[in-house]
Design a protein around this motif. Structure first.
Motif, PDB file in Angstrom:
ATOM      1  N   VAL A 142       0.859  -1.178   0.000  1.00  7.88           N
ATOM      2  CA  VAL A 142       0.000   0.000   0.000  1.00  7.88           C
ATOM      3  C   VAL A 142       0.896   1.229   0.000  1.00  7.88           C
ATOM      4  CG1 VAL A 142      -1.793   1.242   1.271  1.00  7.88           C
ATOM      5  CG2 VAL A 142      -1.783  -1.257   1.266  1.00  7.88           C
ATOM      6  N   VAL A 143       0.547   2.193  -0.836  1.00  5.35           N
ATOM      7  CA  VAL A 143       1.294   3.449  -0.914  1.00  5.35           C
ATOM      8  C   VAL A 143       0.370   4.587  -0.475  1.00  5.35           C
ATOM      9  CG1 VAL A 143       2.854   2.625  -2.711  1.00  5.35           C
ATOM     10  CG2 VAL A 143       0.713   3.735  -3.358  1.00  5.35           C
ATOM     11  N   PRO A 144       0.929   5.722  -0.025  1.00  5.53           N
ATOM     12  CA  PRO A 144       0.087   6.837   0.400  1.00  5.53           C
ATOM     13  C   PRO A 144      -0.675   7.456  -0.769  1.00  5.53           C
ATOM     14  CG  PRO A 144       2.421   7.335   0.750  1.00  5.53           C
ATOM     15  CD  PRO A 144       2.341   5.984   0.134  1.00  5.53           C
ATOM     16  N   LYS A 145      -1.737   8.152  -0.428  1.00  7.58           N
ATOM     17  CA  LYS A 145      -2.475   8.907  -1.458  1.00  7.58           C
ATOM     18  C   LYS A 145      -1.541   9.947  -2.042  1.00  7.58           C
ATOM     19  CE  LYS A 145      -6.904   8.543   0.869  1.00  7.58           C
ATOM     20  NZ  LYS A 145      -7.998   9.300   1.500  1.00  7.58           N
ATOM     21  N   PRO A 146      -1.655  10.187  -3.355  1.00  9.10           N
ATOM     22  CA  PRO A 146      -0.829  11.244  -3.952  1.00  9.10           C
ATOM     23  C   PRO A 146      -1.104  12.586  -3.278  1.00  9.10           C
ATOM     24  CG  PRO A 146      -1.888   9.930  -5.654  1.00  9.10           C
ATOM     25  CD  PRO A 146      -2.478   9.501  -4.341  1.00  9.10           C
ATOM     26  N   ALA A 147      -0.080  13.414  -3.158  1.00 15.29           N
ATOM     27  CA  ALA A 147      -0.213  14.699  -2.466  1.00 15.29           C
ATOM     28  C   ALA A 147      -1.237  15.607  -3.131  1.00 15.29           C
ATOM     29  CB  ALA A 147       1.142  15.414  -2.421  1.00 15.29           C
ATOM     30  N   ASP A 148      -1.421  15.475  -4.444  1.00 17.84           N
ATOM     31  CA  ASP A 148      -2.342  16.357  -5.151  1.00 17.84           C
ATOM     32  C   ASP A 148      -3.761  15.789  -5.253  1.00 17.84           C
ATOM     33  OD1 ASP A 148      -1.326  15.595  -8.589  1.00 17.84           O
ATOM     34  OD2 ASP A 148      -1.775  14.328  -6.901  1.00 17.84           O
ATOM     35  N   SER A 149      -4.082  14.730  -4.452  1.00 19.74           N
ATOM     36  CA  SER A 149      -5.385  14.078  -4.559  1.00 19.74           C
ATOM     37  C   SER A 149      -6.499  14.916  -3.950  1.00 19.74           C
ATOM     38  CB  SER A 149      -5.354  12.703  -3.921  1.00 19.74           C
ATOM     39  OG  SER A 149      -5.223  12.815  -2.508  1.00 19.74           O
TER      40      SER A 149
END
Length: 137
Positions: free
Chosen positions: A128-135
């Protein structure tokens, strides 16, 4: 290659490691099966860095197969191939192969490059990766 270009099914990352004799735990210089899983964690981390710019977090394995022994003196090649891309999850197929193996019967430092390599472990896992910063979420 940009992050966007590397985030595609089939993208592959490969790493190689020498298995030191200090890792042998069993007779015949055998190494525990977790050695291959540790390598899968390392190659998954590199995959996440290359595809998402973050180390990610390993969520779990859905399948693990121990197919042949790993021995001290082996050179192991571990490959992760991106199999599925979710919003934040990445499913990867893993394979570990012995590409070189010690040959102590010929001398204390003798070894052979194996052709073909010996497949020792296969697995399927999800990170699992974090949500993109621009989401915006």
């Amino acid at each position: 290659m940009s992050l966007a270009e590397s985030l595609s099914v089939g993208f592959t990352v490969t790493q190689r490691h020498y298995v030191p004799y200090s890792h042998a735990h069993y007779g015949g210089n055998l190494v525990d099966g977790a050695y291959g899983l540790t390598m899968f964690g390392d190659v998954a981390t590199e995959m996440c860095i290359r595809t998402d710019g973050d180390e990610g977090l390993f969520a779990g394995y859905s399948n693990v197969e121990f197919l042949a022994p790993i021995q001290a003196g082996d050179v192991i090649e571990a490959t992760a191939t991106l199999a599925r891309i979710g919003n934040r999850s990445r499913t990867m197929e893993f394979e570990a192969r012995v590409v070189c193996r010690a040959a102590p019967e010929r001398g204390p430092s003798a070894a052979d490059a194996l052709d073909p390599p010996v497949v020792v472990t296969r697995a399927t896992g999800t990170v699992v990766v974090p949500k993109p910063a621009d989401s915006g979420d």
